[in-house]
Design a protein around this motif. Sequence first.
Motif, mmCIF file in Angstrom:
data_model
loop_
_atom_site.group_PDB
_atom_site.id
_atom_site.type_symbol
_atom_site.label_atom_id
_atom_site.label_comp_id
_atom_site.label_asym_id
_atom_site.label_seq_id
_atom_site.Cartn_x
_atom_site.Cartn_y
_atom_site.Cartn_z
ATOM 1 N N PRO A 95 -11.993 -2.888 -4.285
ATOM 2 C CA PRO A 95 -11.405 -2.719 -5.630
ATOM 3 C C PRO A 95 -11.636 -3.915 -6.547
ATOM 4 O O PRO A 95 -11.838 -3.738 -7.755
ATOM 5 C CB PRO A 95 -9.910 -2.532 -5.331
ATOM 6 N N ALA A 96 -11.636 -5.127 -5.993
ATOM 7 C CA ALA A 96 -11.874 -6.314 -6.821
ATOM 8 C C ALA A 96 -13.285 -6.313 -7.385
ATOM 9 O O ALA A 96 -13.512 -6.647 -8.560
ATOM 10 C CB ALA A 96 -11.632 -7.584 -6.008
ATOM 11 N N THR A 97 -14.265 -5.921 -6.564
ATOM 12 C CA THR A 97 -15.651 -5.877 -7.022
ATOM 13 C C THR A 97 -15.857 -4.773 -8.054
ATOM 14 O O THR A 97 -16.543 -4.970 -9.066
ATOM 15 C CB THR A 97 -16.591 -5.664 -5.823
ATOM 16 N N ILE A 98 -15.273 -3.601 -7.800
ATOM 17 C CA ILE A 98 -15.408 -2.496 -8.756
ATOM 18 C C ILE A 98 -14.762 -2.855 -10.089
ATOM 19 O O ILE A 98 -15.319 -2.578 -11.162
ATOM 20 C CB ILE A 98 -14.790 -1.218 -8.169
ATOM 21 N N GLU A 99 -13.593 -3.491 -10.041
ATOM 22 C CA GLU A 99 -12.919 -3.899 -11.275
ATOM 23 C C GLU A 99 -13.780 -4.875 -12.066
ATOM 24 O O GLU A 99 -13.939 -4.742 -13.280
ATOM 25 C CB GLU A 99 -11.572 -4.530 -10.936
ATOM 26 N N LEU A 100 -14.349 -5.863 -11.381
ATOM 27 C CA LEU A 100 -15.204 -6.841 -12.053
ATOM 28 C C LEU A 100 -16.442 -6.175 -12.637
ATOM 29 O O LEU A 100 -16.839 -6.460 -13.778
ATOM 30 C CB LEU A 100 -15.599 -7.939 -11.063
ATOM 31 N N ALA A 101 -17.067 -5.271 -11.870
ATOM 32 C CA ALA A 101 -18.269 -4.588 -12.351
ATOM 33 C C ALA A 101 -17.962 -3.694 -13.544
ATOM 34 O O ALA A 101 -18.750 -3.620 -14.498
ATOM 35 C CB ALA A 101 -18.891 -3.774 -11.221
ATOM 36 N N LEU A 102 -16.824 -3.015 -13.525
ATOM 37 C CA LEU A 102 -16.451 -2.147 -14.650
ATOM 38 C C LEU A 102 -16.197 -2.969 -15.913
ATOM 39 O O LEU A 102 -16.597 -2.570 -17.018
ATOM 40 C CB LEU A 102 -15.217 -1.328 -14.293
ATOM 41 N N PHE A 103 -15.515 -4.098 -15.773
ATOM 42 C CA PHE A 103 -15.294 -4.962 -16.935
ATOM 43 C C PHE A 103 -16.614 -5.479 -17.485
ATOM 44 O O PHE A 103 -16.832 -5.501 -18.710
ATOM 45 C CB PHE A 103 -14.378 -6.127 -16.554
ATOM 46 N N ALA A 104 -17.500 -5.906 -16.592
ATOM 47 C CA ALA A 104 -18.800 -6.409 -17.037
ATOM 48 C C ALA A 104 -19.602 -5.315 -17.720
ATOM 49 O O ALA A 104 -20.242 -5.545 -18.757
ATOM 50 C CB ALA A 104 -19.576 -6.967 -15.837
ATOM 51 N N LEU A 105 -19.561 -4.100 -17.158
ATOM 52 C CA LEU A 105 -20.286 -2.984 -17.769
ATOM 53 C C LEU A 105 -19.700 -2.646 -19.134
ATOM 54 O O LEU A 105 -20.440 -2.359 -20.082
ATOM 55 C CB LEU A 105 -20.231 -1.764 -16.859
ATOM 56 N N GLY A 106 -18.376 -2.680 -19.246
ATOM 57 C CA GLY A 106 -17.740 -2.409 -20.534
ATOM 58 C C GLY A 106 -18.166 -3.413 -21.593
ATOM 59 O O GLY A 106 -18.470 -3.048 -22.740
ATOM 60 N N ILE A 107 -18.207 -4.692 -21.223
ATOM 61 C CA ILE A 107 -18.655 -5.727 -22.163
ATOM 62 C C ILE A 107 -20.107 -5.493 -22.567
ATOM 63 O O ILE A 107 -20.476 -5.603 -23.749
ATOM 64 C CB ILE A 107 -18.487 -7.119 -21.527
ATOM 65 N N ALA A 108 -20.942 -5.166 -21.580
ATOM 66 C CA ALA A 108 -22.363 -4.939 -21.867
ATOM 67 C C ALA A 108 -22.561 -3.753 -22.800
ATOM 68 O O ALA A 108 -23.417 -3.791 -23.700
ATOM 69 C CB ALA A 108 -23.127 -4.727 -20.564
ATOM 70 N N ILE A 172 1.979 -16.576 -9.521
ATOM 71 C CA ILE A 172 2.210 -15.257 -10.127
ATOM 72 C C ILE A 172 1.975 -14.192 -9.066
ATOM 73 O O ILE A 172 0.915 -14.147 -8.439
ATOM 74 C CB ILE A 172 1.282 -15.031 -11.339
ATOM 75 N N HIS A 173 2.956 -13.344 -8.865
ATOM 76 C CA HIS A 173 2.840 -12.310 -7.855
ATOM 77 C C HIS A 173 1.884 -11.210 -8.332
ATOM 78 O O HIS A 173 1.974 -10.773 -9.489
ATOM 79 C CB HIS A 173 4.204 -11.698 -7.542
ATOM 80 N N PRO A 174 0.980 -10.760 -7.474
ATOM 81 C CA PRO A 174 0.108 -9.634 -7.852
ATOM 82 C C PRO A 174 0.941 -8.394 -8.151
ATOM 83 O O PRO A 174 2.054 -8.248 -7.647
ATOM 84 C CB PRO A 174 -0.759 -9.430 -6.593
ATOM 85 N N PRO A 175 0.429 -7.504 -8.990
ATOM 86 C CA PRO A 175 1.175 -6.277 -9.310
ATOM 87 C C PRO A 175 1.301 -5.371 -8.098
ATOM 88 O O PRO A 175 0.584 -5.522 -7.106
ATOM 89 C CB PRO A 175 0.323 -5.632 -10.409
ATOM 90 N N THR A 176 2.190 -4.424 -8.191
ATOM 91 C CA THR A 176 2.352 -3.439 -7.127
ATOM 92 C C THR A 176 1.037 -2.688 -6.918
ATOM 93 O O THR A 176 0.448 -2.178 -7.867
ATOM 94 C CB THR A 176 3.465 -2.442 -7.486
ATOM 95 N N THR A 177 0.578 -2.639 -5.689
ATOM 96 C CA THR A 177 -0.727 -2.054 -5.391
ATOM 97 C C THR A 177 -0.704 -0.537 -5.566
ATOM 98 O O THR A 177 0.088 0.160 -4.930
ATOM 99 C CB THR A 177 -1.164 -2.397 -3.965
ATOM 100 N N VAL A 178 -1.561 -0.056 -6.445
ATOM 101 C CA VAL A 178 -1.772 1.377 -6.632
ATOM 102 C C VAL A 178 -3.242 1.705 -6.389
ATOM 103 O O VAL A 178 -3.582 2.555 -5.566
ATOM 104 C CB VAL A 178 -1.347 1.834 -8.044
ATOM 105 N N THR A 179 -4.097 1.008 -7.137
ATOM 106 C CA THR A 179 -5.545 1.194 -6.996
ATOM 107 C C THR A 179 -6.229 -0.011 -6.381
ATOM 108 O O THR A 179 -7.390 0.083 -5.973
ATOM 109 C CB THR A 179 -6.179 1.473 -8.366
ATOM 110 N N LEU A 188 -0.018 0.028 -14.888
ATOM 111 C CA LEU A 188 0.735 1.130 -14.293
ATOM 112 C C LEU A 188 2.143 0.711 -13.895
ATOM 113 O O LEU A 188 3.086 1.511 -13.991
ATOM 114 C CB LEU A 188 -0.015 1.675 -13.066
ATOM 115 N N SER A 189 2.288 -0.532 -13.440
ATOM 116 C CA SER A 189 3.608 -1.005 -13.015
ATOM 117 C C SER A 189 4.391 -1.680 -14.127
ATOM 118 O O SER A 189 5.539 -2.062 -13.926
ATOM 119 C CB SER A 189 3.448 -1.967 -11.836
#
Length: 337
Positions: A95-108, A172-179, A188-189
């Motif tokens: 999920p961390a890699t997909i999130e980073l790739a999606l953000f990078a793709l959105g910027i591009a 800082i505590h990470p958010p509640t895990t959903v995805t 979402l949280s």
Amino acid sequence: MRYVLRRILAMIPALLGVLVIVFLITRVLPGDPARTLAGEQADASTVERIREQMGLDQPLPAQFVDYVTGLLRGDLGFAWHTGHPVAEDLLTRLPATIELALFALGIAIVIGVPLGIASAVRRGKVIDQITRVITLAGASMPLFWLGLLVIFVFYFQLGIAPAPTGRIGDGIHPPTTVTGMYVLDSILSGDVVALGSSLAHIIWPAMVLATGGLAMISRMTRSATLEVLGQDYVRTATSKGLSPLVVVGKHAFRNASPAVVTVIGLEFGQLLGGAVLTETIFSWPGVGSYVTQSILATDYAPVQAFTVLAAAIYLVINLLVDLANAAIDPRVRYATK
């Protein structure tokens, strides 16, 4: 539907070829995984016992059969350097890699598509020259160098960027895990603090990762739009007195979009692979840094699993791109029947 089934069946030999190549490459790489795991001070009997536990004492054909059999059962192997099954590690880090790739793709996309259109419409003008410089720099700049430069300037010198130590700030505590994606999970949280910190941490590696994709998307958008602008129906629309915005948006870019969609899909696959360097530089706990650690530890299973997974994702993206182009352009839809 027949076309989709044919494409899915065609993926099988491609994945099998990737399996064979990756398996052989990992076996010819220098280094002994058993020796690395046992340590330099271990005696020969200890190393041999570990080699038997890892299955490396078997002939290569037997190792390959065991590996493929495990894959068919959903077993991606065991990561000896982490002490966990590879599937478990990938589920945690993907999920961390997909999130980073999606953000990078959105910027591009957000930057590259408008730049490409503006460059095509104002061909030879200042904006066209600026776009060419940006795309040339983005396509030729090494990610590892750009990442280190961004950290040095914006973190060490200016103090704008947060410390490159992961996905969220210390304390800082990470958010509640959903995805598993911190930004989406924060929304979402309703965790505003985690949202602000996760956004601040992801934006810098995403911008670095997006440079190559931005250059490619911008260049393809410019090329496809220029080709369409020279067509008769575009000149006819212009001669009718339609506004430039309508001519470019409704007539030109709509017909150029299949080429743009294709390169966007391909770039998403490239971003997943390019995340290896970016994640390592920014200490991003995704699949890329995990594979880097596996390579350094001479751990075969994670490298093989990541390569096969990346190939499968790439093939699925290509199929989705073709289906999207068929939905956009009727000519493509007829050709796939």
